[in-house]
Scaffold this active site. Structure first.
Site, PDB file in Angstrom:
ATOM      1  N   LYS A  52       0.873  -1.193   0.000  1.00  0.00           N
ATOM      2  CA  LYS A  52       0.000   0.000   0.000  1.00  0.00           C
ATOM      3  C   LYS A  52       0.897   1.226   0.000  1.00  0.00           C
ATOM      4  O   LYS A  52       2.055   1.141   0.389  1.00  0.00           O
ATOM      5  CB  LYS A  52      -0.891  -0.004   1.251  1.00  0.00           C
ATOM      6  N   ASP A  70      -6.839   4.622  -4.721  1.00  0.00           N
ATOM      7  CA  ASP A  70      -7.525   4.535  -3.423  1.00  0.00           C
ATOM      8  C   ASP A  70      -8.103   5.929  -3.201  1.00  0.00           C
ATOM      9  O   ASP A  70      -8.306   6.660  -4.189  1.00  0.00           O
ATOM     10  CB  ASP A  70      -6.536   4.111  -2.307  1.00  0.00           C
TER      11      ASP A  70
HETATM   12  P1  NAP Z   1     -12.704   8.222  -3.072  1.00  0.00           P
HETATM   13  O1  NAP Z   1     -13.232   7.974  -4.435  1.00  0.00           O
HETATM   14  O2  NAP Z   1     -11.628   9.217  -2.880  1.00  0.00           O
HETATM   15  O3  NAP Z   1     -13.956   8.560  -2.134  1.00  0.00           O
HETATM   16  C1  NAP Z   1     -13.814   8.653  -0.765  1.00  0.00           C
HETATM   17  C2  NAP Z   1     -15.129   9.136  -0.181  1.00  0.00           C
HETATM   18  O4  NAP Z   1     -15.065   9.046   1.252  1.00  0.00           O
HETATM   19  C3  NAP Z   1     -15.438  10.581  -0.501  1.00  0.00           C
HETATM   20  O5  NAP Z   1     -16.812  10.757  -0.543  1.00  0.00           O
HETATM   21  C4  NAP Z   1     -14.811  11.308   0.677  1.00  0.00           C
HETATM   22  O6  NAP Z   1     -15.371  12.583   0.929  1.00  0.00           O
HETATM   23  C5  NAP Z   1     -15.140  10.370   1.807  1.00  0.00           C
HETATM   24  N1  NAP Z   1     -14.119  10.507   2.877  1.00  0.00           N
HETATM   25  C6  NAP Z   1     -12.789  10.311   2.758  1.00  0.00           C
HETATM   26  N2  NAP Z   1     -12.162  10.564   3.925  1.00  0.00           N
HETATM   27  C7  NAP Z   1     -13.131  10.917   4.776  1.00  0.00           C
HETATM   28  C8  NAP Z   1     -13.127  11.291   6.130  1.00  0.00           C
HETATM   29  N3  NAP Z   1     -11.968  11.354   6.849  1.00  0.00           N
HETATM   30  N4  NAP Z   1     -14.327  11.571   6.703  1.00  0.00           N
HETATM   31  C9  NAP Z   1     -15.479  11.496   5.990  1.00  0.00           C
HETATM   32  N5  NAP Z   1     -15.528  11.154   4.701  1.00  0.00           N
HETATM   33  C10 NAP Z   1     -14.388  10.870   4.108  1.00  0.00           C
HETATM   34  O7  NAP Z   1     -12.130   6.869  -2.428  1.00  0.00           O
HETATM   35  P2  NAP Z   1     -12.609   5.363  -2.683  1.00  0.00           P
HETATM   36  O8  NAP Z   1     -11.681   4.772  -3.662  1.00  0.00           O
HETATM   37  O9  NAP Z   1     -14.079   5.336  -2.901  1.00  0.00           O
HETATM   38  O10 NAP Z   1     -12.258   4.695  -1.276  1.00  0.00           O
HETATM   39  C11 NAP Z   1     -13.176   4.687  -0.190  1.00  0.00           C
HETATM   40  C12 NAP Z   1     -12.783   3.593   0.796  1.00  0.00           C
HETATM   41  O11 NAP Z   1     -12.777   2.317   0.119  1.00  0.00           O
HETATM   42  C13 NAP Z   1     -11.391   3.718   1.415  1.00  0.00           C
HETATM   43  O12 NAP Z   1     -11.413   3.183   2.715  1.00  0.00           O
HETATM   44  C14 NAP Z   1     -10.543   2.824   0.524  1.00  0.00           C
HETATM   45  O13 NAP Z   1      -9.343   2.388   1.170  1.00  0.00           O
HETATM   46  C15 NAP Z   1     -11.513   1.681   0.290  1.00  0.00           C
HETATM   47  N6  NAP Z   1     -11.230   0.832  -0.868  1.00  0.00           N
HETATM   48  C16 NAP Z   1     -11.171   1.365  -2.120  1.00  0.00           C
HETATM   49  C17 NAP Z   1     -10.955   0.535  -3.210  1.00  0.00           C
HETATM   50  C18 NAP Z   1     -10.954   1.063  -4.616  1.00  0.00           C
HETATM   51  O14 NAP Z   1     -10.892   0.244  -5.543  1.00  0.00           O
HETATM   52  N7  NAP Z   1     -11.072   2.360  -4.835  1.00  0.00           N
HETATM   53  C19 NAP Z   1     -10.749  -0.828  -3.009  1.00  0.00           C
HETATM   54  C20 NAP Z   1     -10.837  -1.359  -1.716  1.00  0.00           C
HETATM   55  C21 NAP Z   1     -11.087  -0.504  -0.660  1.00  0.00           C
HETATM   56  P3  NAP Z   1     -14.522  13.905   0.541  1.00  0.00           P
HETATM   57  O15 NAP Z   1     -14.513  13.931  -0.942  1.00  0.00           O
HETATM   58  O16 NAP Z   1     -15.260  15.012   1.176  1.00  0.00           O
HETATM   59  O17 NAP Z   1     -13.136  13.718   1.128  1.00  0.00           O
END
Ligand code: NAP
Length: 460
Positions: A140, A180
């Site tokens: 990561k 991510d």
């Molecule tokens: P993303 O597209 O950047 O979206 C993240 C979302 O969560 C946004 O709506 C963001 O709001 C919100 N957020 C982030 N930090 C926050 C905080 N501290 N408090 C409240 N809201 C928060 O990211 P993503 O890829 O969807 O990832 C979301 C989660 O899924 C993470 O835990 C990541 O590790 C996990 N994940 C992702 C993948 C993948 O393929 N993308 C795979 C496995 C797991 P703002 O825009 O206001 O910051």
């Protein structure tokens, strides 16, 4: 002469002592890393029966080795902003475990990123990647860079500087990063362009989550959100329940959230709330997902703008309060520790039937206890959100074979992978005396494959 039961008790007791002592050591060697400690504790507690049954894992210090990253790279990322001022961020890549394949795991750009966050994510990734059945190790990375409010050119300059260093440590057979939080197709594009320029070769398999035109996989964008819903659907079907007719709350409005909402809706659910870090929206008619896509994927706007198009919806300027909205199924898809004990109790009081973790470690250990004690069906992140990395591995396979599968082909493979993860986790939970506890089942099923590979490969 001791009975078999007495011998088993002795093995359980010595496994417990071993795990307690090792956890103490982890805390001492990694001070001030609360998130990393939390992720390790959850895994350790699940593994006691496996270690009791397989003492060679203790004799060969498999777990001692597994909690120590093979390598951790921390580096300076200098870049020039639009005012001509030089900014400095910190970059990280943790290469945690390569027993079953090249390191694989996303890059996160968010101001909260530090060594503890990267290590908790990397540690979890070892077990998640093993669960997918694909040949990928755990890694990561990321940076404390905040993409919010930055111009496109600033994002590009940052990505190029980040890759100038990262390129020395990655490659299609060594370490394959992806996106991510804060890293989507745009950032992957800039990172890939810089890698290609530095290396002078087109190595499509060095990054996943690429755009379709230069080696990306159809279905990768949707994979984590869809996969989470497929996994929860398996869990519901085993109880003769389904998404159809249920009310769903999804936190976040990023990549994972949008496609979790889309698939849940396709399966007949009504998603009534989603959020970003500024607050949540509630729409009793069901969230207009096309509008959320437009606001978030195209215009990079804040979630409150939703109510301008849908005045019947409500915006609440507190994202943590989203868990007070009554629902049958909760899908936390934003970030770590977003559901604490109180939020979990509130969900239970409102009659939640199932919780599926789309985000990584979104529930605190206390919150998980509340769900399990109240017989809420609980799908832990390692298992439930493994669809993203699974399709990343499919992207690597397509890149190696120089071909592209259709969306339908990828989606069917994803569904099969999520079904297998559910079944393997369920079987492990039964075999090790915690039937139905998927936290225990996923940790054990993910662990054994990696542990056996480490034993086979000797002390390295
Ligand atoms: P993303 O597209 O950047 O979206 C993240 C979302 O969560 C946004 O709506 C963001 O709001 C919100 N957020 C982030 N930090 C926050 C905080 N501290 N408090 C409240 N809201 C928060 O990211 P993503 O890829 O969807 O990832 C979301 C989660 O899924 C993470 O835990 C990541 O590790 C996990 N994940 C992702 C993948 C993948 O393929 N993308 C795979 C496995 C797991 P703002 O825009 O206001 O910051």
């Amino acid at each position: 002469m001791k009975t078999l039961e007495e011998v088993q008790d002795i093995h359980m007791e010595s496994a417990k002592v071993y795990v307690d002592e090792l956890f103490e050591k982890v805390q001492q060697r990694n001070p001030n890393e609360a998130e990393f400690h939390q992720a390790v504790k959850e895994v350790f507690e699940s593994l006691i029966p496996v270690l009791a049954k397989n003492p060679e894992y203790i004799e060969q210090s498999v777990l001692d080795r597994m909690v120590e990253p093979e390598r951790m790279i921390i580096f300076r990322v200098p870049w020039v902003d639009d005012q001509g001022k030089t900014q400095v961020n910190r970059g990280f890549r943790v290469q945690f475990n390569s027993a079953i394949g090249p390191y694989k795991g996303g890059l996160r750009f968010h101001p909260s990123v530090n060594g503890s966050i990267v290590k908790f994510l990397g540690f979890e990734q070892i077990f998640k990647n093993s669960l997918t059945g694909q040949p990928i190790g755990g890694g990561k990375g990321g940076s404390d860079f905040d993409p919010k409010g930055k111009s496109d050119v600033e994002i590009m300059r940052f990505c190029q500087s980040f890759m100038a260093e990262l390129s020395k440590h990655i490659g299609p057979y060594t370490d394959v990063p992806a996106g991510d939080i804060g890293v989507g197709a745009r950032e992957i594009g800039y990172l890939f362009g810089e890698y290609k320029k530095i290396r002078g070769t087109f190595e499509a398999g060095v990054l996943t989550g690429k755009a379709i035109g230069y080696g990306g996989s159809l279905g990768r964008k949707e994979a984590t959100g869809y996969g989470t819903v497929y996994f929860v659907d398996e869990m519901l079907k085993a109880q003769k329940e389904s998404f159809d007719g249920s009310t769903v709350v999804v936190s976040g409005s990023g990549n994972v959230s949008i496609y979790a909402m889309e698939k849940a809706t396709q399966l007949g659910a009504k998603v009534v709330a989603c959020s970003d870090s500024s607050g949540y929206i509630y729409d009793e008619n069901g969230i207009d997902i096309d509008l959320v896509k437009q606001l978030k994927e195209v215009e990079s706007k804040r979630i409150h703008e939703y109510v301008e198009t849908h005045p019947e919806a409500v915006f609440v300027a507190n994202h943590a309060d989203i868990w007070s909205v009554a629902c049958d199924i909760a899908l936390p898809c934003a970030t770590q520790n977003e559901i604490d004990k109180e939020a979990a109790e509130q969900l239970v009081a409102n009659g939640v039937k199932a919780v599926g973790e789309g985000a990584n470690m979104p529930s605190t250990l206390d919150a998980i206890d509340v769900f399990l004690k109240n017989n809420v069906l609980f799908a832990p992140a390692k298992a439930a959100n493994a669809g993203g990395v699974a399709v990343s591995a499919l992207e690597m396979a397509q890149n190696s074979a120089r071909l592209s599968w259709t969306f339908e082909e990828v989606d069917v493979k994803l569904q099969n992978i999520m079904r297998d993860i559910y079944q393997n986790s369920m079987e492990a939970s039964v075999e090790y005396g915690a039937p139905g506890n998927l936290v225990v089942g996923a940790n054990i099923a993910g662990f054994t494959k990696v542990a056996d590979a480490m034993v086979s490969q000797g002390v390295i």
